[in-house]
Design a protein around this motif. Structure first.
Motif, short mmCIF file in Angstrom:
data_model
loop_
_atom_site.label_atom_id
_atom_site.label_comp_id
_atom_site.label_asym_id
_atom_site.label_seq_id
_atom_site.Cartn_x
_atom_site.Cartn_y
_atom_site.Cartn_z
N LEU A 409 0.83 -1.21 0.00
CA LEU A 409 0.00 0.00 0.00
C LEU A 409 0.86 1.25 0.00
N LEU A 410 1.90 1.27 0.84
CA LEU A 410 2.80 2.41 0.87
C LEU A 410 3.51 2.60 -0.46
N TYR A 411 3.94 1.49 -1.05
CA TYR A 411 4.62 1.54 -2.35
C TYR A 411 3.72 2.18 -3.40
N LEU A 412 2.46 1.73 -3.43
CA LEU A 412 1.50 2.29 -4.40
C LEU A 412 1.24 3.76 -4.13
N MET A 413 1.08 4.12 -2.86
CA MET A 413 0.83 5.53 -2.52
C MET A 413 2.00 6.41 -2.92
N ILE A 414 3.22 5.95 -2.62
CA ILE A 414 4.40 6.73 -2.98
C ILE A 414 4.51 6.88 -4.49
N PHE A 415 4.21 5.80 -5.23
CA PHE A 415 4.26 5.86 -6.68
C PHE A 415 3.26 6.90 -7.22
N VAL A 416 2.04 6.85 -6.71
CA VAL A 416 1.00 7.77 -7.20
C VAL A 416 1.36 9.21 -6.83
N LEU A 417 1.69 9.45 -5.57
CA LEU A 417 2.01 10.81 -5.14
C LEU A 417 3.26 11.33 -5.86
N GLY A 418 4.26 10.46 -6.02
CA GLY A 418 5.47 10.88 -6.73
C GLY A 418 5.20 11.22 -8.18
N SER A 419 4.32 10.46 -8.82
CA SER A 419 3.95 10.75 -10.21
C SER A 419 3.26 12.10 -10.32
N VAL A 420 2.40 12.40 -9.33
CA VAL A 420 1.73 13.71 -9.30
C VAL A 420 2.75 14.83 -9.14
N VAL A 421 3.72 14.64 -8.24
CA VAL A 421 4.77 15.65 -8.04
C VAL A 421 5.55 15.88 -9.32
N LEU A 422 5.91 14.81 -10.02
CA LEU A 422 6.66 14.95 -11.27
C LEU A 422 5.84 15.66 -12.34
N SER A 423 4.52 15.40 -12.34
CA SER A 423 3.65 16.11 -13.29
C SER A 423 3.60 17.60 -12.97
#
Length: 493
Positions: A409-423
């Motif tokens: 769950l943490l891995y998925l959350m970090i991936f999603v939030l990190g993708s938003v930051v990069l966008s």
């Protein structure tokens, strides 16, 4: 009431790590001298690192009244262990980038930091646009950073910590790759020694095979270092695509071995084959590679005019490279077919076996997740029944299942939030998710603007710094880093 954090063992262990880093920098000097390149960057960087190590060593040996610190003062508990690992990575990164800065090879701090973190975390993402014109001594150091980070230099240090009066179990738990508690020996230092013996032995063996297959000694050494580390740094712009089929098959073999749990490799060396094949994770690892290679070979041969052998070789090479998070490239997998590109993107989240040098989530976590999800249907039909989850013939404790689900769950959350930051920082959607997935999984090539034929040089300094942090979080498997940002870690009661 908890005791205050003991910073003396932290300073002592970090100083030992810096001594190792400084000495290893000097191993690149002979390459610089042989190829008539300046030797000063590596020499000066090594001296700087050793001076810093000496200062830390003096600090760790003195109490406030000036007396020498006793061994009893140097015990390591969980909090000290996590801090040692985190601060060691900070120290290794700061001093590891000095050769790039001193030489001007990567004059900006974000670029040098990114390249160093990518090396130490065995990610293999690079900011160099033309690798083949770079000084060979520095390219060797670049490859060596991956080899250092592959098994984890702290695991090596655990083998010598008893000589310093410091226990190593907490360090091993926080640094050793993969969610595995398997031990090769009751003493943790002996386990670390056996791991490094296998690691060094396979590196040397691959280096000799690559040399006899046609690579120069320099290139054989570099690619042996980065293959066993599942890192993927190459001395060629075209990566493994520049080499003959024989060399590519050798690299495939050792990428595969690097993705196997080192406990199983040790059992294999001891010829305890029944124990090796009992591993459900190893069966899944082998089965996945075989099935995907067959599917990819059929699809690639349909979409290209290459020979069947080349389709098979390119397919197996890229599958093994992505699953083991090595990141070597033998072909542009994003040009094959959209469906295969999507599968390759999914492989960025996979990872090989726990206890290997690969990054990613690790197959054992996926196995536990899918097995438990399947058993949940049985529990729904029989709510009163006790339906335990078994892996390798043993019941998986509930706390382990909870830990794995929290990790996913943490891995998925970090991936999603990190993708938003990069966008937000300016990347398009495909490149943002590709860069985040490959950085968090420590893979190397991704999709979009950071695909197998591109690199990370064009990204902004802010993005490079952010991805550097993400790579460290992924390499230390999330909890080791994020626990430092919780109030529970610093609270004394």
């Amino acid at each position: 009431m908890r005791e205050l954090i003991n910073y003396r063992p932290i300073a002592r262990v970090v100083s030992v790590l810096l001594v190792i880093i400084g000495v290893l920098m000097w191993t690149g000097v002979p390459f610089s001298a042989y190829y008539d390149e300046p030797t000063q960057p590596l020499l000066y960087a090594g001296v700087t690192t050793l001076v810093a190590a000496g200062l830390l060593w003096l600090i760790s040996h003195r109490k406030k009244d000036g007396r020498t610190a006793s061994v009893a003062m140097l015990s390591i508990h969980k909090r000290e262990g996590y801090l040692i690992v985190a601060l060691s990575w900070v120290a290794m990164t700061v001093f590891g980038m000095l050769p790039y800065l001193y030489s001007g090879m990567l004059p900006s701090v974000p670029d040098a930091l990114f390249e160093t973190v990518s090396g130490l975390t065995t990610t293999g993402a690079s900011t160099l646009t033309d690798i083949e014109i770079q000084p060979r001594g520095l390219l060797y150091w670049r490859s060596l950073t991956q080899w250092i980070g592959g098994m984890g230099i702290i695991v090596l240090t655990v083998a010598i910590l008893p000589l310093l009066g410091i226990g190593g179990i907490e360090l091993f738990a926080a640094e050793a790759p993969g969610p595995t508690s398997d031990k090769l020996h009751p003493r943790i230092s002996e386990t670390a020694k056996r791991l490094w013996f296998i690691y060094v032995g396979l590196t040397v063996l691959e280096g000799f095979l690559l040399y006899f297959a046609g690579l120069s000694p320099y290139e054989a050494i570099n690619h042996a270092l980065t293959t066993m580390a599942t890192g993927g740094f190459s001395t060629r712009n075209a990566s493994a695509a520049a080499f003959s089929p024989t060399i590519q098959y050798i690299i495939i073999l050792f990428m595969f071995l690097a993705g196997v749990n080192y406990t199983l490799l040790y059992l294999g060396i001891k010829r305890r084959w029944s124990e090796v094949w009992r591993s459900s994770e190893l069966k899944a690892y082998v089965g996945l590679i075989v099935v995907l290679t067959a599917i990819f070979t059929a699809r690639v041969s349909y979409h290209t005019e290459d020979t069947l052998e080349q389709c098979f070789r390119d397919s197996m090479f890229q599958i093994v490279s992505l699953i083991t998070t090595t990141g070597f490239v033998s072909a542009d997998y994003t040009s094959w077919a959209n469906s295969l590109t999507m599968v390759c993107f999914v492989l960025l989240f996979l990872g090989a076996c726990a206890g290997s040098t690969s990054g990613g989530i690790k197959l054992i976590r996926h196995l536990v997740f899918f097995k438990n999800s399947y058993l949940e249907f049985k529990r729904l039909i029989h709510p009163q029944a006790i339906v335990p989850l078994r892996l390798n013939g043993q019941i998986v404790p509930g706390r382990i299942i909870t830990h794995i689900f929290n990790f996913l769950l943490l891995y998925l959350m970090i991936f999603v939030l990190g993708s938003v930051v990069l966008s937000i920082l300016g990347l398009d959607f495909i490149t943002a998710v590709g860069a985040m997935a490959t950085s968090l999984g420590n893979v190397g090539p991704g999709i979009g603007g950071v695909g197998p034929t591109d690199n990370f040089a064009w990204l902004s300094p802010e993005i490079k710094l952010f991805l550097s942090f993400v790579m460290i979080v992924g390499r230390l498997e999330i909890f080791t880093v994020l626990i430092l940002f919780t109030p529970y870690f610093w609270r004394l009661n």
